[in-house]
Design an enzyme around this catalytic site. Structure first.
Site, PDB file in Angstrom:
ATOM      1  N   VAL A 281      78.114   3.697  38.356  1.00  0.00           N
ATOM      2  CA  VAL A 281      79.294   3.521  37.528  1.00  0.00           C
ATOM      3  C   VAL A 281      79.742   2.057  37.539  1.00  0.00           C
ATOM      4  CG1 VAL A 281      81.729   4.090  37.328  1.00  0.00           C
ATOM      5  CG2 VAL A 281      80.059   5.883  37.786  1.00  0.00           C
ATOM      6  N   ALA A 282      79.715   1.479  38.703  1.00  0.00           N
ATOM      7  CA  ALA A 282      80.194   0.099  38.820  1.00  0.00           C
ATOM      8  C   ALA A 282      79.307  -0.855  38.031  1.00  0.00           C
ATOM      9  CB  ALA A 282      80.204  -0.319  40.283  1.00  0.00           C
ATOM     10  N   ILE A 284      77.354  -0.362  35.404  1.00  0.00           N
ATOM     11  CA  ILE A 284      77.116  -0.222  33.968  1.00  0.00           C
ATOM     12  C   ILE A 284      78.187  -0.963  33.151  1.00  0.00           C
ATOM     13  CG2 ILE A 284      77.045   1.417  32.082  1.00  0.00           C
ATOM     14  CD1 ILE A 284      75.982   3.443  34.173  1.00  0.00           C
ATOM     15  N   GLU A 286      79.796  -0.797  30.240  1.00  0.00           N
ATOM     16  CA  GLU A 286      79.938   0.060  29.056  1.00  0.00           C
ATOM     17  C   GLU A 286      80.362  -0.713  27.831  1.00  0.00           C
ATOM     18  OE1 GLU A 286      81.815   0.273  31.653  1.00  0.00           O
ATOM     19  OE2 GLU A 286      81.542   2.190  32.681  1.00  0.00           O
ATOM     20  N   ASP A 328      72.602 -29.490  -2.051  1.00  0.00           N
ATOM     21  CA  ASP A 328      72.649 -30.028  -3.408  1.00  0.00           C
ATOM     22  C   ASP A 328      73.634 -31.165  -3.446  1.00  0.00           C
ATOM     23  OD1 ASP A 328      70.939 -28.281  -4.638  1.00  0.00           O
ATOM     24  OD2 ASP A 328      72.487 -26.801  -5.045  1.00  0.00           O
ATOM     25  N   ASP A 618      72.032 -23.148  -6.563  1.00  0.00           N
ATOM     26  CA  ASP A 618      72.915 -22.469  -7.503  1.00  0.00           C
ATOM     27  C   ASP A 618      72.188 -21.844  -8.687  1.00  0.00           C
ATOM     28  OD1 ASP A 618      72.240 -24.859  -8.619  1.00  0.00           O
ATOM     29  OD2 ASP A 618      74.266 -25.663  -8.722  1.00  0.00           O
ATOM     30  N   ASP A 622      66.397 -21.345  -7.954  1.00  0.00           N
ATOM     31  CA  ASP A 622      66.604 -21.649  -6.542  1.00  0.00           C
ATOM     32  C   ASP A 622      66.395 -20.429  -5.650  1.00  0.00           C
ATOM     33  OD1 ASP A 622      67.164 -24.304  -6.918  1.00  0.00           O
ATOM     34  OD2 ASP A 622      69.299 -23.975  -7.202  1.00  0.00           O
ATOM     35  N   ASN A 712      86.385  -0.958  35.530  1.00  0.00           N
ATOM     36  CA  ASN A 712      85.619  -1.103  34.295  1.00  0.00           C
ATOM     37  C   ASN A 712      86.511  -1.102  33.069  1.00  0.00           C
ATOM     38  OD1 ASN A 712      83.159  -1.458  35.266  1.00  0.00           O
ATOM     39  ND2 ASN A 712      82.380   0.593  34.885  1.00  0.00           N
TER      40      ASN A 712
HETATM   41 MG    MG Z   1      72.979 -29.078 -11.685  1.00  0.00          MG
END
Ligand code: MG
Ligand code: ADP
Length: 796
Positions: A281-282, A284, A286, A328, A618, A622, A712
């Site tokens: 338990v310690a 993990i 969670e 660009d 754009d 492209d 935890n």
């Molecule tokens: Mg252009």
């Protein structure tokens, strides 16, 4: 009534009757009525996972299963209290996980909505842009190169329309579409007079009568089949899942060993079992999974607020590794606010307001500027390409307004016969018009491209063959404009036949008229952003279709081009071998006159050097380069739908500086996740060491499972979440980009973990021994107090 399928075979009259529409578009009222009846033009996605399904999904986790086993064992050991608490914690964790999942889903959805497509339609006789989801059957849809087709429809008229229907037919080459009715029956792929929702317009333009929207489109009909796509995990999530699995196995093995030791020490069986359970338990963590998800989700929200919309979570991780940004020039590094500053005509450079409509030569320049132009000015606002509408402003200022003529008058007087739109490969645009009863091709484009195709020159005394001297003068003038960072367009025309056709082969044998040079100032933020990128170990490369000298001048102003750098043109690039390019690529900071294929090659060569490349784009062409780049970046304002579709990130303000901000956010997300994990694991490691030590040294159990669960829940998840939310700070931009091959668990990371783990464990044990001098309960209390506090303090 005829079946929908037959729409492609109807005559236009039948079609209009059937659709109760005409080719002039709907009125706003009619459209909203149809919208009411037919619903929005959206393809509904596969059913979302219900919150309940997500909730139960949480229990499939390996770590949770171990916890459940622990609860069952506690129950059998007569420790009903522990069982109840473990279950309470598991359920609480599952609830937390569910809330986080739903939240992350929501934020992804809102990002999707921000990048939702638009469509241009005719409403009330006017061209307007509306969200694609409001398109209705009967609408006249206007398509341009770069658009995504928003609905199914019949072509009413088309100009060299080419459409890529691969999303529907799988056919990857573009197909021609016209308004001609195909003969006989035709399958979907052969209905050359229909276009389908989800296709991409790769060339030309058209007017479409919308025949079906939403789930009634061909795409909608097959949507059920396509929605089976699994939710994709990011590489980080995958590597963490893998890590958690290994961790769980390791923890089980350690627990089994501890159990063995206890039995060997002849401890009671049940107590030994509890010991092993406490350890599991310690150990993990969670919270690991849900913390990673929520940090990423919050990160993308922050980015969206900073104008960068991420289309996929995966890109957030790669963003932090970006070491080359190919941007660009026009519109991204510059403002895209063009003003014509100079005109070269009749062998001399003049001011644009010196253009005189009374001079025939000047009138020709204006005809080309106004007619060979698809933009318009509405009030003060330019619509279309800034390179084009600044020419309209120029014409207005040249006395058109004073003469009481508008560009619209001229356009109405002379209807367009045919056109070849601008594209970044040809770098020019041509249209065909009847001008004073002579059919003519009007063209504008890059100076070098136009001059290559020029035979004559128009001067005030008439037209004569162009001399080498004329050419030299024009090139020289072009150079002078470019050195000032100005973008130059050349204007030319030629007489032609009066057919309605225009082919790229016709674009030669021109008569040169003049040049227009326009300024486009850099964005104010660009220079700073480039500098910031540099200090963050990121190289900025300018890629543009513009002239080399223009590009270099702007690049110098922004700080992209420095001493020792190289500027290369697309043609020079084409001549280079792969080895030559590899040799200089690190020093090239400007690529000019590039074609879309050049862009792909540039990306590939950087990637070959192991760099993570971000690239903007754009246009329609492209898209392949955007897909090829690690981070494809599309422009939210001026970008085509095609480019947005191919990109993994969209800039809602088209601004280069936004990319740098996004990279910073990407780095921050990664750092925060790493820190949160380190916090979680170091604490768990300390707990394991303490328990292990006590078991080997045959000391009493230092923690009950309930204690560890409390740790935890309260001192694990919540502080880890807080660490994950840490805001961006400047130091992130002083570091070099992260090595993309490097995961979270590096050697440094593991060493750090060990160091913190040992420190916390030693302090906890000190507390434990101090308490042990009183009794076991005090020892346990002290260990608990020290462990929780030491973890929090270790972080400060
Ligand atoms: Mg252009
Ligand atoms: P970028 O967007 O990188 O500035 P483009 O590909 O848009 O480059 O433009 C390249 C060249 O093509 C420009 O230098 C200009 O001469 C020419 N050009 C740009 N826009 C147009 C247009 N609308 N019509 C004709 N020519 C154009």
């Amino acid at each position: 009534m005829k079946d929908n399928k037959e729409l492609y075979r109807m005559s236009k009259e039948e079609l209009f009757m059937y659709m109760k529409a005409d080719g002039n578009g709907l009125t706003t009222d009619a459209a909203s009525e149809i919208l009411e009846e037919k619903g929005h033009n959206v393809i509904s996605e596969s059913k979302k996972k219900s919150a309940l399904a997500v909730f139960f999904g949480q229990f499939k986790d390996m770590l949770v299963i171990i916890l459940i086993m622990a609860a069952v064992i506690s129950m059998f050991s007569g420790n009903a209290e522990s069982t109840a608490v473990i279950f309470a914690v598991i359920i609480m964790n599952a609830v937390l996980g569910t809330i986080q999942y739903v939240k992350a889903e929501k934020s992804l959805e809102s990002l999707k909505a921000m990048s939702a497509p638009h469509a241009r339609v005719l409403r009330d006789g006017r061209k307007i842009e509306i969200p694609a989801e409001n398109v209705v059957p009967g609408d006249v849809l206007l398509l341009d190169a770069g658009d995504m087709v928003a609905a199914d429809g019949r072509v009413l008229c088309s100009y060299s329309l080419q459409v890529n229907e691969s999303s529907l037919t799988g056919e990857s080459t573009s197909v021609d579409k016209t308004d001609r009715v195909p003969e006989g029956e035709a399958g979907i792929a052969d209905r050359t007079n229909m276009v389908y929702s989800g296709s991409l317009v790769t060339y030309g333009r058209a007017e479409i009568l919308v025949t079906a929207t939403g789930m009634e489109t061909e795409m909608g009909k097959i949507a059920g089949l396509m929605n089976a796509t699994k939710e994709k995990k990011t590489p980080l999530q995958v590597s963490l899942d893998d890590f958690s699995r290994k961790l769980a196995i390791a923890i089980m093995i350690i627990s089994a060993i501890v159990f063995g030791i206890r039995i060997y020490q002849r401890q009671p069986l049940l107590e030994s079992l509890m010991f092993a359970v406490a350890l599991a338990v310690a150990a993990i963590p969670e919270a690991l999974g849900s913390i990673v998800t929520i940090v990423q989700a919050m990160g993308t929200q922050k980015m969206a607020a900073d104008n960068a919309v991420m289309k996929e979570l995966k890109a957030v991780e790669s963003l932090g590794c970006v070491s080359v940004i190919c941007s660009d020039k026009t519109g991204t590094l510059t403002q895209n606010r063009m003003t014509v500053e100079n005109v070269y005509i009749d062998g001399a450079c003049i001011n644009p307001d010196e253009i005189d409509i009374k001079k025939q030569l000047h009138r020709y320049l204006l005809y080309i500027a106004i007619l060979n132009n698809d933009s318009s000015i509405d009030g003060e606002k330019g619509i279309g390409d800034p390179t084009e509408y600044c020419l309209l402003t120029m014409a207005r200022n040249a006395g058109l307004s004073n003469a009481g003529i508008s560009e619209e008058n001229i356009r109405q007087l002379m209807p367009r016969m045919a056109e070849l739109p601008f594209d970044s490969d040809r770098k020019m645009m041509s249209t065909k018009y009847m001008i004073h009863n002579i059919p003519m091709i009007l063209t504008k484009g890059a100076t070098d491209i136009i001059l290559e195709r020029t035979e004559n020159i128009a001067v005030s005394d008439g037209v004569r063959p162009i001399t080498p001297d004329d050419r030299k003068k024009i090139y020289r003038q072009n150079e002078i404009f470019s050195e000032q960072g100005q973008r130059v367009l050349a204007f030319a025309y030629k007489e032609t036949d009066n057919s309605q056709r225009l082919e790229p082969d016709d674009e030669s044998g021109y008569t040169f008229v003049g040049l227009a040079a326009m300024t486009d100032p850099p964005r104010e933020e660009s220079e700073n952003a480039v500098m910031e990128a540099k200090s963050a170990g990121i190289k900025t490369v300018m890629i543009t279709g513009d002239h080399k000298v223009t590009a270099k001048a702007i690049a110098e102003r922004i700080g992209i081009f420095e001493d020792g750098d190289i500027a290369v043109t697309g043609q020079e690039l084409d001549r280079m071998t792969d080895e030559e390019l590899d040799g200089i690529i690190e020093n090239v900071s400007v690529y000019a006159r590039v074609s879309p294929e050049n862009k792909i090659r540039i990306v590939e060569h950087w990637q070959k050097k192991g760099r993570i490349v971000a690239m903007t784009g754009d246009g329609v062409n492209d898209a392949p380069a955007l897909k090829k780049a690690d981070i494809g970046i599309a422009m939210g304002i001026t970008g085509t739908e095609v480019s947005k579709d191919a990109a993994s990130m969209i800039l809602t303000d088209d601004n280069f500086a936004t990319i740098i901000k996004a990279v910073l956010n990407g780095r921050n997300v990664f750092r925060n996740i790493k820190n949160a994990i380190q916090f979680l694991l170091s604490g768990n490691m300390a707990a394991i060491m303490v328990v292990l030590y006590c078991s080997v040294a045959a000391l009493p159990t230092p923690f009950e499972p309930v204690h560890l669960l409390f740790i935890n829940l309260l001192t694990d998840s919540l502080p880890a979440l807080a660490i994950g939310m840490e805001p961006v700070d400047k130091s992130l931009m002083k570091q070099r980009p992260r090595n993309p091959k490097e995961g979270i668990i590096t050697r440094d990371f593991a060493l750090n973990l060990l160091l913190y783990g040992v420190m916390i464990a030693v302090s906890t044990l000190t507390g434990f021994y101090t308490g042990l001098s009183v009794n076991a309960a005090t020892a346990s209390t002290m260990a608990f107090a020290v462990l929780t506090l030491a973890r929090l303090f270790s972080w400060i």
